[in-house]
Design a protein around this motif. Structure first.
Motif, PDB file in Angstrom:
ATOM      1  N   LEU A   1       0.848  -1.183   0.000  1.00 26.43           N
ATOM      2  CA  LEU A   1       0.000   0.000   0.000  1.00 26.43           C
ATOM      3  C   LEU A   1       0.886   1.235   0.000  1.00 26.43           C
ATOM      4  O   LEU A   1       1.992   1.206   0.538  1.00 26.43           O
ATOM      5  N   GLU A   2       0.389   2.307  -0.583  1.00 22.47           N
ATOM      6  CA  GLU A   2       1.092   3.587  -0.530  1.00 22.47           C
ATOM      7  C   GLU A   2       0.228   4.536   0.273  1.00 22.47           C
ATOM      8  O   GLU A   2      -0.865   4.914  -0.159  1.00 22.47           O
ATOM      9  N   VAL A   3       0.719   4.874   1.465  1.00 15.99           N
ATOM     10  CA  VAL A   3      -0.056   5.670   2.410  1.00 15.99           C
ATOM     11  C   VAL A   3       0.786   6.832   2.942  1.00 15.99           C
ATOM     12  O   VAL A   3       2.009   6.805   2.857  1.00 15.99           O
ATOM     13  N   PRO A   4       0.139   7.838   3.511  1.00 16.71           N
ATOM     14  CA  PRO A   4       0.860   9.036   3.930  1.00 16.71           C
ATOM     15  C   PRO A   4       1.681   8.892   5.208  1.00 16.71           C
ATOM     16  O   PRO A   4       2.525   9.740   5.482  1.00 16.71           O
ATOM     17  N   SER A   5       1.456   7.830   6.002  1.00 17.40           N
ATOM     18  CA  SER A   5       2.175   7.727   7.269  1.00 17.40           C
ATOM     19  C   SER A   5       2.262   6.272   7.727  1.00 17.40           C
ATOM     20  O   SER A   5       1.492   5.411   7.275  1.00 17.40           O
ATOM     21  N   ARG A   6       3.184   6.057   8.660  1.00 17.24           N
ATOM     22  CA  ARG A   6       3.318   4.728   9.263  1.00 17.24           C
ATOM     23  C   ARG A   6       2.033   4.377  10.012  1.00 17.24           C
ATOM     24  O   ARG A   6       1.590   3.226   9.987  1.00 17.24           O
ATOM     25  N   GLU A   7       1.442   5.370  10.655  1.00 12.61           N
ATOM     26  CA  GLU A   7       0.198   5.132  11.395  1.00 12.61           C
ATOM     27  C   GLU A   7      -0.902   4.636  10.462  1.00 12.61           C
ATOM     28  O   GLU A   7      -1.670   3.742  10.813  1.00 12.61           O
ATOM     29  N   ALA A   8      -0.975   5.215   9.267  1.00 14.45           N
ATOM     30  CA  ALA A   8      -1.976   4.763   8.288  1.00 14.45           C
ATOM     31  C   ALA A   8      -1.689   3.322   7.868  1.00 14.45           C
ATOM     32  O   ALA A   8      -2.613   2.518   7.721  1.00 14.45           O
ATOM     33  N   ALA A   9      -0.416   2.987   7.686  1.00 15.36           N
ATOM     34  CA  ALA A   9      -0.049   1.611   7.332  1.00 15.36           C
ATOM     35  C   ALA A   9      -0.468   0.648   8.435  1.00 15.36           C
ATOM     36  O   ALA A   9      -0.979  -0.445   8.158  1.00 15.36           O
ATOM     37  N   LEU A  10      -0.283   1.047   9.682  1.00 21.24           N
ATOM     38  CA  LEU A  10      -0.672   0.190  10.800  1.00 21.24           C
ATOM     39  C   LEU A  10      -2.188   0.017  10.875  1.00 21.24           C
ATOM     40  O   LEU A  10      -2.684  -1.066  11.207  1.00 21.24           O
ATOM     41  N   GLU A  11      -2.928   1.067  10.538  1.00 21.46           N
ATOM     42  CA  GLU A  11      -4.393   0.960  10.509  1.00 21.46           C
ATOM     43  C   GLU A  11      -4.840  -0.037   9.442  1.00 21.46           C
ATOM     44  O   GLU A  11      -5.736  -0.856   9.687  1.00 21.46           O
ATOM     45  N   TRP A  12      -4.228   0.039   8.255  1.00 20.60           N
ATOM     46  CA  TRP A  12      -4.572  -0.914   7.198  1.00 20.60           C
ATOM     47  C   TRP A  12      -4.148  -2.323   7.589  1.00 20.60           C
ATOM     48  O   TRP A  12      -4.875  -3.293   7.337  1.00 20.60           O
ATOM     49  N   ALA A  13      -2.987  -2.468   8.226  1.00 19.77           N
ATOM     50  CA  ALA A  13      -2.527  -3.789   8.671  1.00 19.77           C
ATOM     51  C   ALA A  13      -3.519  -4.402   9.653  1.00 19.77           C
ATOM     52  O   ALA A  13      -3.774  -5.609   9.620  1.00 19.77           O
ATOM     53  N   ALA A  14      -4.093  -3.578  10.514  1.00 18.13           N
ATOM     54  CA  ALA A  14      -5.092  -4.076  11.458  1.00 18.13           C
ATOM     55  C   ALA A  14      -6.329  -4.586  10.724  1.00 18.13           C
ATOM     56  O   ALA A  14      -6.891  -5.633  11.090  1.00 18.13           O
ATOM     57  N   LYS A  15      -6.747  -3.875   9.686  1.00 16.39           N
ATOM     58  CA  LYS A  15      -7.906  -4.333   8.900  1.00 16.39           C
ATOM     59  C   LYS A  15      -7.599  -5.671   8.225  1.00 16.39           C
ATOM     60  O   LYS A  15      -8.442  -6.570   8.184  1.00 16.39           O
ATOM     61  N   ILE A  16      -6.386  -5.788   7.685  1.00 18.39           N
ATOM     62  CA  ILE A  16      -5.992  -7.039   7.027  1.00 18.39           C
ATOM     63  C   ILE A  16      -5.898  -8.160   8.055  1.00 18.39           C
ATOM     64  O   ILE A  16      -6.312  -9.296   7.793  1.00 18.39           O
ATOM     65  N   ALA A  17      -5.370  -7.852   9.242  1.00 24.85           N
ATOM     66  CA  ALA A  17      -5.259  -8.861  10.300  1.00 24.85           C
ATOM     67  C   ALA A  17      -6.631  -9.408  10.692  1.00 24.85           C
ATOM     68  O   ALA A  17      -6.783 -10.618  10.883  1.00 24.85           O
ATOM     69  N   VAL A  18      -7.615  -8.539  10.781  1.00 25.74           N
ATOM     70  CA  VAL A  18      -8.970  -8.990  11.106  1.00 25.74           C
ATOM     71  C   VAL A  18      -9.500  -9.880   9.988  1.00 25.74           C
ATOM     72  O   VAL A  18     -10.031 -10.964  10.238  1.00 25.74           O
ATOM     73  N   ALA A  19      -9.332  -9.446   8.740  1.00 26.59           N
ATOM     74  CA  ALA A  19      -9.859 -10.209   7.605  1.00 26.59           C
ATOM     75  C   ALA A  19      -9.189 -11.575   7.475  1.00 26.59           C
ATOM     76  O   ALA A  19      -9.857 -12.582   7.238  1.00 26.59           O
ATOM     77  N   CYS A  20      -7.861 -11.607   7.625  1.00 28.45           N
ATOM     78  CA  CYS A  20      -7.113 -12.855   7.439  1.00 28.45           C
ATOM     79  C   CYS A  20      -6.996 -13.683   8.714  1.00 28.45           C
ATOM     80  O   CYS A  20      -6.485 -14.799   8.686  1.00 28.45           O
ATOM     81  N   ARG A  21      -7.450 -13.101   9.822  1.00 27.05           N
ATOM     82  CA  ARG A  21      -7.435 -13.777  11.120  1.00 27.05           C
ATOM     83  C   ARG A  21      -6.030 -14.148  11.576  1.00 27.05           C
ATOM     84  O   ARG A  21      -5.804 -15.210  12.163  1.00 27.05           O
ATOM     85  N   CYS A  22      -5.066 -13.266  11.292  1.00 27.42           N
ATOM     86  CA  CYS A  22      -3.708 -13.468  11.779  1.00 27.42           C
ATOM     87  C   CYS A  22      -2.958 -12.141  11.785  1.00 27.42           C
ATOM     88  O   CYS A  22      -3.304 -11.216  11.046  1.00 27.42           O
TER      89      CYS A  22
END
Length: 113
Positions: free
Chosen positions: A79-100
């Motif tokens: 992903l190309e995002v404006p900040s590390r915090e935004a990357a972590l927010e997207w990672a959390a969404k992916i973690a929920v979806a992938c269950r890991c």
């Protein structure tokens, strides 16, 4: 903006087989959210049925890989995002979806690209 690699090894996905379609659907929904938000670069899973090869500078192809990368498999999202915090927010969404849990790494900035 910085590109971030969000990934997980396939062994981290530990859920009952009957939940597989729900995980697929949830992960596709997050991908669509990232596309809609304009942050999606690319993503997918490593095809573990195809063994890796090494290609030397002279074009020689050899079966196998670097010893330290034998375990590269699983799912990857860039992903190309404006900040590390935004990357972590997207990672959390992916973690929920992938269950890991997801690993997050930033690509170094290359002014030539």
């Amino acid at each position: 903006m910085t590109k971030y690699l969000i990934s997980f090894p396939s062994g981290a996905m530990d859920f009952p087989a009957e939940d597989f379609q729900a995980v697929v659907d949830a992960s596709h929904a997050v991908v669509q959210q990232a596309k809609d938000a304009g942050v999606w670069v690319f993503g997918g899973g490593i095809d573990e049925s195809i063994p890796p090869v090494m290609v030397d500078g002279d074009g020689t192809v050899t079966e196998g890989t670097y010893p330290q990368t034998r375990q590269i498999e699983g799912g990857y999202t860039v992903l190309e995002v404006p900040s590390r915090e935004a990357a972590l927010e997207w990672a959390a969404k992916i973690a929920v979806a992938c269950r890991c849990a997801q690993e997050v790494r930033a690509f170094q900035y290359d002014p030539a690209s």
